[in-house]
Design a protein around this motif. Structure first.
Motif, PDB file in Angstrom:
ATOM      1  N   ARG A 118     -24.337 -31.044 -11.347  1.00  0.00           N
ATOM      2  CA  ARG A 118     -25.058 -31.817 -10.334  1.00  0.00           C
ATOM      3  C   ARG A 118     -24.153 -32.101  -9.137  1.00  0.00           C
ATOM      4  N   GLU A 119     -22.935 -32.529  -9.385  1.00  0.00           N
ATOM      5  CA  GLU A 119     -22.024 -32.894  -8.300  1.00  0.00           C
ATOM      6  C   GLU A 119     -21.747 -31.717  -7.369  1.00  0.00           C
ATOM      7  N   ARG A 124     -23.546 -29.018  -6.929  1.00  0.00           N
ATOM      8  CA  ARG A 124     -24.778 -28.637  -6.230  1.00  0.00           C
ATOM      9  C   ARG A 124     -25.041 -29.583  -5.064  1.00  0.00           C
ATOM     10  N   LEU A 125     -24.853 -30.873  -5.282  1.00  0.00           N
ATOM     11  CA  LEU A 125     -25.054 -31.834  -4.194  1.00  0.00           C
ATOM     12  C   LEU A 125     -24.031 -31.612  -3.081  1.00  0.00           C
ATOM     13  N   ARG A 136     -24.774 -30.495   0.992  1.00  0.00           N
ATOM     14  CA  ARG A 136     -24.286 -31.278   2.128  1.00  0.00           C
ATOM     15  C   ARG A 136     -23.468 -30.417   3.085  1.00  0.00           C
ATOM     16  N   TYR A 149     -30.634 -31.586   0.037  1.00  0.00           N
ATOM     17  CA  TYR A 149     -29.896 -32.661  -0.614  1.00  0.00           C
ATOM     18  C   TYR A 149     -30.856 -33.755  -1.068  1.00  0.00           C
ATOM     19  N   ALA A 155     -32.718 -32.698  -4.179  1.00  0.00           N
ATOM     20  CA  ALA A 155     -31.839 -32.559  -5.343  1.00  0.00           C
ATOM     21  C   ALA A 155     -31.333 -33.902  -5.853  1.00  0.00           C
ATOM     22  N   VAL A 156     -30.960 -34.792  -4.954  1.00  0.00           N
ATOM     23  CA  VAL A 156     -30.415 -36.078  -5.377  1.00  0.00           C
ATOM     24  C   VAL A 156     -31.463 -36.911  -6.114  1.00  0.00           C
TER      25      VAL A 156
END
Length: 185
Positions: free
Chosen positions: A17-18, A20-21, A25, A37, A40-41
């Motif tokens: 997850r980190e 991908r985020l 960005r 973003y 996804a977040v």
């Protein structure tokens, strides 16, 4: 820069997850990813757990996510590979006419660019594609936004060639994603 490339593990959903985020960005995210973003977040933890599980070696085998991991454990970059068969539902682009893989989710953190991380990730992705015995993959493909010249230059340098196929970018009928492929040797 020292790093190793490996497959993600099913329990690494938070790290998946980190990165991908972080990718979403990046300044080129609007032309590099068909995701945002904000979208996804907002996804629940269950989404990220399933994503990591499905792309790990312990998953169903239809996908792999590779990461470049620094000596200190930080993930420097990632790439995912999806298996596509002629009998599958189309995810993006045209229906597969042969068993193939589709390279997606390519991202390298800015501080790790230009030191071979992307080359190592792509070697892992393509080697995994050719290692499959069921199905026997005939080509690996990817799509790149027509305005993403830097990515397209790398893909060509790595050995991918434009097929001439293109797909309208969802939500932007004036822009196209161009298909590149590398055939099985």
């Amino acid at each position: 820069m020292d790093f190793l490339v490996r497959e993600v593990r099913a329990d690494e959903w938070e790290r998946t997850r980190e990165i991908r985020l972080a990718a979403l960005r990046d300044p080129v995210a609007p032309i590099a990813f068909l995701d945002t973003y904000d979208a996804a977040v907002g996804r629940p933890d269950s989404f990220w757990r399933e994503r990591a599980e499905g792309a790990s070696a312990s998953g169903a085998g239809a996908a792999r996510q590779f990461v470049a991991e620094a000596a200190d454990g930080r993930w420097l970059g990632t790439v995912s590979v999806l298996v596509e068969r002629p009998t599958d539902e189309v995810r993006f682009g045209e229906v597969a006419v042969v068993d193939q893989t589709h390279v997606v989710g390519v991202y390298v953190r800015p501080e790790a660019r230009g030191v071979g991380v992307i080359d190592a990730l792509f070697r892992a992705a393509v080697e995994w594609s050719w290692s499959l015995s069921e199905p026997v993959v005939r080509r690996a493909r990817l799509y790149v936004h027509e305005d993403n010249a830097r990515a397209a230059a790398f893909y060509r340098r790595f050995g991918f060639v434009a097929t001439g196929a293109k797909v309208a970018v969802p939500g932007d009928s004036g822009a196209y994603e161009l298909e590149y492929e590398i055939p099985r040797p």
